[in-house]
Design an enzyme around this catalytic site. Structure first.
Site: not given
Ligand code: IMP
Ligand code: MG
Length: 171
Positions: A156, A149, A100, A96-97, A162
């Site tokens: 993205d 962010f 959050d 995963e990237d 990207r």
């Molecule tokens: P989570 O479900 O809140 O953990 O979010 C995970 C997803 O939110 C990641 O895979 C990203 O696609 C997006 N995301 C969360 N923070 C960022 C950020 O700082 N930049 C870009 N995408 C983010």
């Molecule tokens: Mg993502």
């Protein structure tokens, strides 16, 4: 929206991927693992990591969507591209990237666990622990990032940025 400012350079990313690959190789060599890229954000990281791993493995892709505002996942997660092959009794590593709030990965790992893999671990390029709402165990982590962010290196903002080779911050 300001111009992207470099937070983690391509050189630092390269070094960290070499370190991660060394660890992962040690744990998975001879296990013919299935490495799953979570689209689209992890695609660039995934492509670099699997080549650095350089061990026999298979690749798969899943895509998950979360319905929420532009910069925050909602907790209502849906798998929009499902896994198309069996992972039963296989060693699975999810790539995963960014983790959050944890909503996406917590959901996805449960979805994959139901398919009865022999093992299931997570490798994340970045972690934003200050924003966590749901606990997620990250087995292999690249970088801890501040509550900003980030974009670039596959990540993205509304499908933009990207292509940037470094991980950058936008305001
Ligand atoms: P989570 O479900 O809140 O953990 O979010 C995970 C997803 O939110 C990641 O895979 C990203 O696609 C997006 N995301 C969360 N923070 C960022 C950020 O700082 N930049 C870009 N995408 C983010
Ligand atoms: Mg993502």
């Amino acid at each position: 929206m300001t111009n992207p400012v470099i937070l983690i350079s391509r050189q630092e990313i390269k070094k960290t991927i070499a370190k991660l690959a060394k660890q992962i190789r040690k744990d998975y060599e001879g296990k013919n693992p299935v490495i799953i890229s979570v689209l689209k954000g992890s695609a660039v990281f995934f492509a670099d990591l699997i080549r650095e791993l350089n061990i026999p493995l298979q690749i798969e892709f899943v895509q998950v969507s979360s319905y929420g505002s532009g910069t925050e996942s909602s907790g209502k997660i849906k798998v929009i591209q499902r896994l198309r092959t069996s992972i039963k009794d296989r060693h699975v590593l999810v790539i995963e990237d960014i983790v959050d709030t944890g909503n996406t990965l917590s959901y996805l790992l449960k979805y994959l666990a139901r398919k009865k893999p022999a093992s299931l671990k997570l490798c994340a390029l970045t972690d934003k622990p200050s924003r966590r709402k749901v606990p997620v165990k990250i087995d292999y982590l690249g970088f801890t990032v501040p509550d900003k962010f980030i974009v670039g290196y596959g990540i993205d903002f509304n499908e933009e940025y990207r292509y940037l080779p470094d991980i950058c911050v936008i305001n």
